[in-house]
Each structure stands twice: as structure tokens, then as C-alpha cells.
Design an enzyme around this catalytic site. Structure first.
Site, PDB file in Angstrom:
ATOM      1  N   LEU A  13       0.928  -1.162   0.125  1.00 41.86           N
ATOM      2  CA  LEU A  13      -0.148  -0.028  -0.053  1.00 41.86           C
ATOM      3  C   LEU A  13       1.058   1.199   0.080  1.00 41.86           C
ATOM      4  O   LEU A  13       0.628   2.181  -0.901  1.00 41.86           O
ATOM      5  CB  LEU A  13      -1.026   0.028   1.061  1.00 41.86           C
ATOM      6  CG  LEU A  13      -2.083   1.080   1.396  1.00 41.86           C
ATOM      7  CD1 LEU A  13      -2.744   1.320   0.033  1.00 41.86           C
ATOM      8  CD2 LEU A  13      -2.894   1.127   2.596  1.00 41.86           C
ATOM      9  N   ILE A  39       7.769   3.541  14.477  1.00 39.84           N
ATOM     10  CA  ILE A  39       6.500   4.074  15.018  1.00 39.84           C
ATOM     11  C   ILE A  39       6.438   3.582  16.280  1.00 39.84           C
ATOM     12  O   ILE A  39       5.515   3.972  17.240  1.00 39.84           O
ATOM     13  CB  ILE A  39       5.373   4.231  14.184  1.00 39.84           C
ATOM     14  CG1 ILE A  39       5.115   2.492  13.693  1.00 39.84           C
ATOM     15  CG2 ILE A  39       5.756   4.947  13.106  1.00 39.84           C
ATOM     16  CD1 ILE A  39       3.828   2.343  12.950  1.00 39.84           C
ATOM     17  N   THR A  64       1.480  -8.107   9.397  1.00 34.34           N
ATOM     18  CA  THR A  64       0.615  -8.838   8.442  1.00 34.34           C
ATOM     19  C   THR A  64       0.722 -10.464   8.097  1.00 34.34           C
ATOM     20  O   THR A  64       0.059 -11.165   7.307  1.00 34.34           O
ATOM     21  CB  THR A  64       0.412  -8.366   6.885  1.00 34.34           C
ATOM     22  OG1 THR A  64       1.675  -8.244   6.259  1.00 34.34           O
ATOM     23  CG2 THR A  64      -0.036  -6.806   7.058  1.00 34.34           C
ATOM     24  N   ASP A 104     -10.205  -7.002   7.514  1.00 32.39           N
ATOM     25  CA  ASP A 104     -11.574  -7.582   7.616  1.00 32.39           C
ATOM     26  C   ASP A 104     -11.430  -8.707   8.795  1.00 32.39           C
ATOM     27  O   ASP A 104     -12.574  -9.165   9.326  1.00 32.39           O
ATOM     28  CB  ASP A 104     -12.198  -8.325   6.363  1.00 32.39           C
ATOM     29  CG  ASP A 104     -10.802  -9.412   5.672  1.00 32.39           C
ATOM     30  OD1 ASP A 104      -9.934  -8.807   5.443  1.00 32.39           O
ATOM     31  OD2 ASP A 104     -11.182 -10.525   5.647  1.00 32.39           O
ATOM     32  N   TYR A 127      -3.911 -11.896  14.649  1.00 27.71           N
ATOM     33  CA  TYR A 127      -3.454 -10.901  13.710  1.00 27.71           C
ATOM     34  C   TYR A 127      -4.909 -10.026  13.840  1.00 27.71           C
ATOM     35  O   TYR A 127      -4.846  -8.702  14.014  1.00 27.71           O
ATOM     36  CB  TYR A 127      -3.388 -11.361  12.341  1.00 27.71           C
ATOM     37  CG  TYR A 127      -3.546 -10.449  11.294  1.00 27.71           C
ATOM     38  CD1 TYR A 127      -2.673  -9.272  11.182  1.00 27.71           C
ATOM     39  CD2 TYR A 127      -4.740 -10.360  10.478  1.00 27.71           C
ATOM     40  CE1 TYR A 127      -2.789  -8.401  10.177  1.00 27.71           C
ATOM     41  CE2 TYR A 127      -4.748  -9.469   9.605  1.00 27.71           C
ATOM     42  CZ  TYR A 127      -4.009  -8.384   9.386  1.00 27.71           C
ATOM     43  OH  TYR A 127      -4.076  -7.442   8.443  1.00 27.71           O
TER      44      TYR A 127
END
Length: 292
Positions: A13, A39, A64, A104, A127
Site C-alpha cells: 500500500l 513508530i 501482516t 476484515d 492478527y
């Protein structure tokens, strides 16, 4: 010129946001990944945001590896929850806008109607649990934050289902692919375009469109259907694709059986047009072919 921080810039992304950012010359985009900005380190993050006068953050960083997360729960939570909390608190402290990308997997996948943003969450994997924790921490820390849940993400960058199926389809005579998990594939380029529209519409409006949104491409398919279309559009004709059930392909982390997201809210709020997954897949495969 307003400065925009994009985290996770090396991922699927983040790379797509980088490419499309040229369409927004009124903003100065600063692309970082863990090598240039951690971060998870709140002090470092605050120093970076203040030092560069960041007015908006798009968080594309995430852990991920869904199955690996079952064994690396602490690291997964650090990136998907604690770091997101840091981003929210820093954004709130400096008055910056923020968009965070979620998944999702916050749903258990036992539904049969497209999930709206206000439906109950019930993740069934490490996750999914860490992503939900991150959502909640962000929205608590920064009430104007925007969370965008997506699903089945792919692009010409990194590792993803489309690239794997193209590779295996060219190498093997047969493939077994799950047919009883249903969802909507998402071309990362389309999601990146939506995020930039959201940025552009909220950066000068005191970020008053905060909350959760859903984005995936239009249409619905199984992983089996998706694979057939990948092979068809890629010109792969020598590989037999066989449909199998989830129980015949056990994985460490549970997957949602139904992952279709209702996108009415993001379309109505931002006037975003969402392409059908087959049209977007064709565009991605064209890009992959050109790169070969």
C-alpha cells in the site's frame, strides 16, 4: 505546503500511495519505514512529527504475517496495536489528521451479509485481535482519526496471492485452492487512491469525518474463483485448479469464511467510485506483465 507522513512506505500500500502522490503536488509527502522511523518508539515519533511539522499521517505499516503472528503475538501486538496507539496520541497532541488501515479479520467471518462498520467485531486470530486493539486505541486517543478496513490486498509490490498464484500456475500442473472462503479482492492502487481522496477532503476541514470505513473492490468471489481469473488474465492454461474446503488446507491461524465488506459509507461520505475486482485485477496483471 502541508507535510504528510506516510508510514510503511515499502509495503504494498505504501508503494502505491507513493506512486499516486504525484497527483497531489499541493502536499509534501514524507515516506518512511522502520529503517527511518520506528513508530513503536513514541518519543522518536513525536520528535519526527513535530520536527517536520506533519499535518497528516497515513499509516500503512502493519504486521501482516497472519500465521506467523500466532507464534509472534508480542511483536504483532507491538506493531498493530501499540504503535497505532502511539500514532493516535501523537496526532492528537500536534493536531494532525490521521488515516489508519485495518482489516476484515476483526470479524469472525461467520456472517452472510456484507459487514457494515457498526457490526459487532469478534476476531479469531492473533492478527485480527491486534488489529482490532489498534483500531480501538487509535479512536480513543484521537477522536477525529479515520480507520479504513480492507481485505484480500494485492499489488505488483511485495508478496501477495496474485503474484503467488501466477508463479505457481506457471510452475505446476495442478493447484488446490480453497473455495469456501468468500470475499472481495482489493487492488492496493485503488485503496491508495481512496486514502488520498480522504486526505484531501479532510485536511482543511478539521478532520471532522472521523470513524471507521470499509474499502475493498466491488464484487465477490472465493479464493478458487480468484485463482481461475488470475490464471485466465495471465494466459496460464496448463495448470489445473481444483477447489478444496478449508478443512483440507489447515493453517495455524483461523481465516474468516465470509469477508465481504459493505462500502456504502465510504462511497457516500467521500464520493468515491469503487472499481470491480476483475477490472482492477486486469490492471494489476498488465503492470506485472510490463515489469517482466
Amino acid at each position: 505546503m502541508k507535510n504528510i507522513l506516510v508510514t510503511g512506505a515499502y509495503g504494498q500500500l505504501g508503494n502505491e500511495v507513493r506512486i499516486l502522490s504525484v497527483n497531489y503536488p499541493q502536499y509534501n509527502f514524507m515516506f518512511t519505514d522502520v529503517d527511518s522511523l520506528d513508530i513503536c518508539d513514541k518519543a522518536m515519533l513525536l520528535d519526527f512529527v513535530q520536527g517536520n511539522d506533519i499535518r497528516y499521517i497515513i499509516n500503512c505499516a502493519a504486521y501482516t504475517a497472519v500465521d506467523k503472528a500466532e507464534d509472534e503475538a508480542e511483536l504483532c501486538e507491538k506493531i498493530n496495536a501499540k504503535a497505532v496507539k502511539n500514532l493516535g496520541e501523537v496526532a492528537a497532541e500536534v493536531g494532525a489528521g490521521i488515516i489508519h488501515v485495518s482489516t476484515d479479520y476483526v470479524f469472525n467471518g461467520k456472517g452472510y451479509m456484507p459487514y457494515t462498520e457498526d457490526m459487532p467485531t469478534s476476531p479469531c486470530s492473533v492478527y485480527g485481535k491486534t488489529k482490532l486493539k489498534g483500531e480501538k486505541a487509535l479512536l480513543k486517543a484521537c477522536e477525529n482519526a479515520m480507520v479504513v478496513r480492507t481485505a484480500w490486498l494485492y499489488s505488483p509490490f511485495g508478496n501477495n496471492f496474485v503474484k503467488t498464484m501466477r508463479k505457481l500456475g506457471a510452475e505446476r500442473e495442478q493447484l488446490n485452492v480453497i473455495f469456501d472462503q468468500v470475499g472481495s479482492p482489493t487492488f492496493a492502487e485503488d485503496l491508495a487512491a481512496a486514502l488520498l481522496v480522504m486526505l484531501d477532503q479532510t485536511i482543511d476541514q478539521e478532520h471532522n469525518k472521523g470513524g471507521i470505513y470499509h474499502y475493498s473492490n466491488e464484487g465477490v468471489c472465493s479464493w478458487y474463483d480468484f485463482t481461475l481469473k488470475i490464471h485466465q488474465l495471465s494466459g496460464i492454461t496448463t495448470c489445473q485448479v481444483n477447489p478444496i474446503e478449508t478443512k483440507d488446507y489447515p493453517t495455524k491461524a483461523a481465516r474468516p469464511h465470509y469477508s465481504v465488506l459493505n462500502k456504502a459509507k465510504i462511497k457516500n461520505t467521500f464520493g468515491i467510485t469503487v472499481p470491480h475486482w476483475e477490472a482492477s485485477l486486469q490492471r494489476c496483471i498488465n503492470q506485472l506483465n510490463e515489469a517482466e
